[in-house]
Design a protein around this motif. Structure first.
Motif, PDB file in Angstrom:
ATOM      1  N   LYS A 130       0.830  -1.209   0.000  1.00 19.63           N
ATOM      2  CA  LYS A 130       0.000   0.000   0.000  1.00 19.63           C
ATOM      3  C   LYS A 130       0.862   1.255   0.000  1.00 19.63           C
ATOM      4  CE  LYS A 130      -4.096  -2.001   2.183  1.00 19.63           C
ATOM      5  NZ  LYS A 130      -4.982  -1.988   3.382  1.00 19.63           N
ATOM      6  N   TRP A 131       1.969   1.221   0.753  1.00 22.02           N
ATOM      7  CA  TRP A 131       2.852   2.380   0.766  1.00 22.02           C
ATOM      8  C   TRP A 131       3.539   2.566  -0.582  1.00 22.02           C
ATOM      9  CZ3 TRP A 131       3.208   6.503   3.646  1.00 22.02           C
ATOM     10  CH2 TRP A 131       2.696   6.475   4.946  1.00 22.02           C
ATOM     11  N   HIS A 132       3.944   1.468  -1.200  1.00 22.20           N
ATOM     12  CA  HIS A 132       4.543   1.575  -2.530  1.00 22.20           C
ATOM     13  C   HIS A 132       3.572   2.222  -3.500  1.00 22.20           C
ATOM     14  CE1 HIS A 132       7.794  -1.794  -2.058  1.00 22.20           C
ATOM     15  NE2 HIS A 132       8.063  -0.708  -1.377  1.00 22.20           N
ATOM     16  N   GLU A 133       2.319   1.769  -3.474  1.00 17.74           N
ATOM     17  CA  GLU A 133       1.307   2.317  -4.373  1.00 17.74           C
ATOM     18  C   GLU A 133       1.079   3.794  -4.081  1.00 17.74           C
ATOM     19  OE1 GLU A 133      -2.094  -0.112  -3.786  1.00 17.74           O
ATOM     20  OE2 GLU A 133      -1.174  -1.911  -4.649  1.00 17.74           O
ATOM     21  N   LEU A 134       1.013   4.125  -2.789  1.00 15.56           N
ATOM     22  CA  LEU A 134       0.778   5.521  -2.406  1.00 15.56           C
ATOM     23  C   LEU A 134       1.921   6.413  -2.879  1.00 15.56           C
ATOM     24  CD1 LEU A 134      -1.041   7.510  -0.716  1.00 15.56           C
ATOM     25  CD2 LEU A 134       0.539   7.086   1.171  1.00 15.56           C
ATOM     26  N   ILE A 135       3.162   5.979  -2.673  1.00  9.25           N
ATOM     27  CA  ILE A 135       4.319   6.775  -3.066  1.00  9.25           C
ATOM     28  C   ILE A 135       4.380   6.916  -4.578  1.00  9.25           C
ATOM     29  CG2 ILE A 135       6.846   6.821  -3.110  1.00  9.25           C
ATOM     30  CD1 ILE A 135       6.709   5.496  -0.289  1.00  9.25           C
ATOM     31  N   ALA A 136       4.117   5.819  -5.305  1.00  8.18           N
ATOM     32  CA  ALA A 136       4.130   5.881  -6.773  1.00  8.18           C
ATOM     33  C   ALA A 136       3.060   6.848  -7.284  1.00  8.18           C
ATOM     34  CB  ALA A 136       3.906   4.492  -7.360  1.00  8.18           C
ATOM     35  N   ASP A 137       1.861   6.786  -6.700  1.00  5.29           N
ATOM     36  CA  ASP A 137       0.784   7.688  -7.130  1.00  5.29           C
ATOM     37  C   ASP A 137       1.101   9.133  -6.759  1.00  5.29           C
ATOM     38  OD1 ASP A 137      -0.622   5.614  -8.199  1.00  5.29           O
ATOM     39  OD2 ASP A 137      -1.970   5.358  -6.487  1.00  5.29           O
ATOM     40  N   THR A 138       1.768   9.321  -5.623  1.00  4.67           N
ATOM     41  CA  THR A 138       2.151  10.680  -5.218  1.00  4.67           C
ATOM     42  C   THR A 138       3.121  11.279  -6.227  1.00  4.67           C
ATOM     43  OG1 THR A 138       1.873  10.135  -2.870  1.00  4.67           O
ATOM     44  CG2 THR A 138       3.198  12.077  -3.396  1.00  4.67           C
ATOM     45  N   ILE A 139       4.120  10.503  -6.634  1.00  3.58           N
ATOM     46  CA  ILE A 139       5.095  10.984  -7.618  1.00  3.58           C
ATOM     47  C   ILE A 139       4.397  11.319  -8.932  1.00  3.58           C
ATOM     48  CG2 ILE A 139       7.107  10.320  -8.994  1.00  3.58           C
ATOM     49  CD1 ILE A 139       7.999   8.629  -6.555  1.00  3.58           C
ATOM     50  N   ARG A 140       3.445  10.468  -9.337  1.00  6.76           N
ATOM     51  CA  ARG A 140       2.724  10.702 -10.598  1.00  6.76           C
ATOM     52  C   ARG A 140       1.925  12.001 -10.532  1.00  6.76           C
ATOM     53  NH1 ARG A 140      -2.361   9.546 -11.765  1.00  6.76           N
ATOM     54  NH2 ARG A 140      -2.583   8.173  -9.954  1.00  6.76           N
ATOM     55  N   LEU A 141       1.226  12.232  -9.420  1.00  7.66           N
ATOM     56  CA  LEU A 141       0.405  13.437  -9.304  1.00  7.66           C
ATOM     57  C   LEU A 141       1.265  14.690  -9.110  1.00  7.66           C
ATOM     58  CD1 LEU A 141      -2.570  12.073  -7.172  1.00  7.66           C
ATOM     59  CD2 LEU A 141      -2.612  12.797  -9.552  1.00  7.66           C
ATOM     60  N   MET A 142       2.411  14.534  -8.449  1.00  7.86           N
ATOM     61  CA  MET A 142       3.342  15.657  -8.337  1.00  7.86           C
ATOM     62  C   MET A 142       3.772  16.107  -9.728  1.00  7.86           C
ATOM     63  SD  MET A 142       5.755  14.297  -5.217  1.00  7.86           S
ATOM     64  CE  MET A 142       7.184  15.106  -5.939  1.00  7.86           C
ATOM     65  N   THR A 143       4.108  15.124 -10.580  1.00  7.92           N
ATOM     66  CA  THR A 143       4.553  15.427 -11.932  1.00  7.92           C
ATOM     67  C   THR A 143       3.454  16.082 -12.750  1.00  7.92           C
ATOM     68  OG1 THR A 143       6.027  13.513 -11.842  1.00  7.92           O
ATOM     69  CG2 THR A 143       5.574  14.431 -14.010  1.00  7.92           C
ATOM     70  N   ALA A 144       2.203  15.655 -12.517  1.00  8.25           N
ATOM     71  CA  ALA A 144       1.070  16.208 -13.256  1.00  8.25           C
ATOM     72  C   ALA A 144       0.771  17.646 -12.854  1.00  8.25           C
ATOM     73  CB  ALA A 144      -0.167  15.341 -13.045  1.00  8.25           C
ATOM     74  N   GLY A 145       1.240  18.059 -11.671  1.00  9.02           N
ATOM     75  CA  GLY A 145       1.039  19.435 -11.225  1.00  9.02           C
ATOM     76  C   GLY A 145      -0.394  19.778 -10.875  1.00  9.02           C
ATOM     77  N   GLU A 146      -1.155  18.781 -10.416  1.00  6.36           N
ATOM     78  CA  GLU A 146      -2.547  19.042 -10.062  1.00  6.36           C
ATOM     79  C   GLU A 146      -2.627  19.874  -8.779  1.00  6.36           C
ATOM     80  OE1 GLU A 146      -4.897  15.562  -9.768  1.00  6.36           O
ATOM     81  OE2 GLU A 146      -4.475  14.872 -11.811  1.00  6.36           O
ATOM     82  N   PRO A 147      -3.725  20.632  -8.593  1.00  5.51           N
ATOM     83  CA  PRO A 147      -3.916  21.371  -7.342  1.00  5.51           C
ATOM     84  C   PRO A 147      -3.991  20.412  -6.158  1.00  5.51           C
ATOM     85  CG  PRO A 147      -5.466  22.109  -9.030  1.00  5.51           C
ATOM     86  CD  PRO A 147      -4.797  20.882  -9.572  1.00  5.51           C
TER      87      PRO A 147
END
Length: 267
Positions: free
Chosen positions: A167-184
């Motif tokens: 779950k932490w791996h998934e959370l960290i991977a999704d965090t990196i993806r959304l950081m890159t996307a620059g969403e609010p």
């Protein structure tokens, strides 16, 4: 019935963002045949060919060989079969991810140990490598230690640890993806990150995000010391620590926005 709109091989390449040579190679391998032939045997492609090319590129990225894509050409056409394939490949990537980071941990320990004058202590180096193979020295410090400081003692605890790691791996991977996307910070995706982080934090009684994203101190001491979240230095730790800090900062921000929104809605 109107005739389909045809694309030349150059137009198809520009449309999808690949080289003409790539399309020609897929054609030679029997993966992507043109839908029609024009004057002087010119290869012509339709919108269906465009989607086929996207499918080939996606399946290749996921990890299938070209021969597998060719033999299973009609298989991965619906979401359920592709989802099962992606889930299987994710499991393999996570195993590779764990092995790579465990190796990185050991390499950093060797780097630290070799930063001393004099002859190399080869026995000590070998012992460091041997210690690095122990599962208890896993790179991620994720629910390995409970609040009393005791490691898990039974199979149930180990199973919970494994679930938490995933779950932490998934959370960290999704965090990196959304950081890159620059969403609010208050976007639906970031709100979901905050919710998942808070659920993990509550159900697993874990440490903070920063403490869950650190090297085990007894394997790879940084030499700079670790403060609380947001206060440890980068120094010579390199780009990994910068990524870790960015992930933690992003999680801090999205959780704050989520809690503020929840507070506003309840008042």
């Amino acid at each position: 019935m109107t005739d389909p709109e045809y694309l030349t091989v150059g137009e198809l390449a520009r449309r999808v963002g690949v080289t003409v040579r790539t399309i020609q190679y897929y054609d030679q391998q029997g993966l992507l045949s043109p839908s029609a032939k024009g004057p002087q045997n010119q290869r012509l492609y339709t919108e269906e060919n465009v989607q086929d090319l996207y499918r080939i590129l996606t399946l290749k990225y996921v990890g299938l060989s070209l021969s597998e894509i060719k033999s299973d050409a009609g298989f991965f056409r619906d979401s359920s079969t592709f989802h099962a394939l992606a889930d299987e490949k994710m499991d393999g990537i996570e195993e590779d991810f764990q092995r790579l980071f465990k190796r990185l941990t050991t390499m950093r320990a060797l780097l630290e140990a070799s930063n001393e004058p004099g002859a190399v202590d080869w026995k000590g180096m070998a012992e460091t490598i041997e210690n690095g193979q122990d599962d208890s020295q896993f790179f991620w410090r994720l629910t390995c230690i409970n609040e009393s400081g005791l490691t898990e003692a039974n199979e149930e605890d180990k199973a919970l640890r494994g679930q938490s790691v995933s779950k932490w791996h998934e959370l960290i991977a999704d965090t990196i993806r959304l950081m890159t996307a620059g969403e609010p910070y208050d976007s639906p995706g970031n709100r979901d990150l905050a919710r998942r982080y808070l659920e993990l934090d509550q159900s697993q009684q874990t440490l903070s995000a920063d403490q869950n994203f650190i090297l085990m101190e007894n394997i790879a001491p940084h030499g700079h010391g670790h403060g609380h979240h947001g206060h440890h230095g980068h120094g010579d730790d390199g780009s990994f620590d910068e990524l870790r800090q960015s992930v933690c900062d992003h999680l801090d921000a999205v959780v704050a926005a989520y809690q503020k929104d929840m507070g506003d809605s309840s008042s």
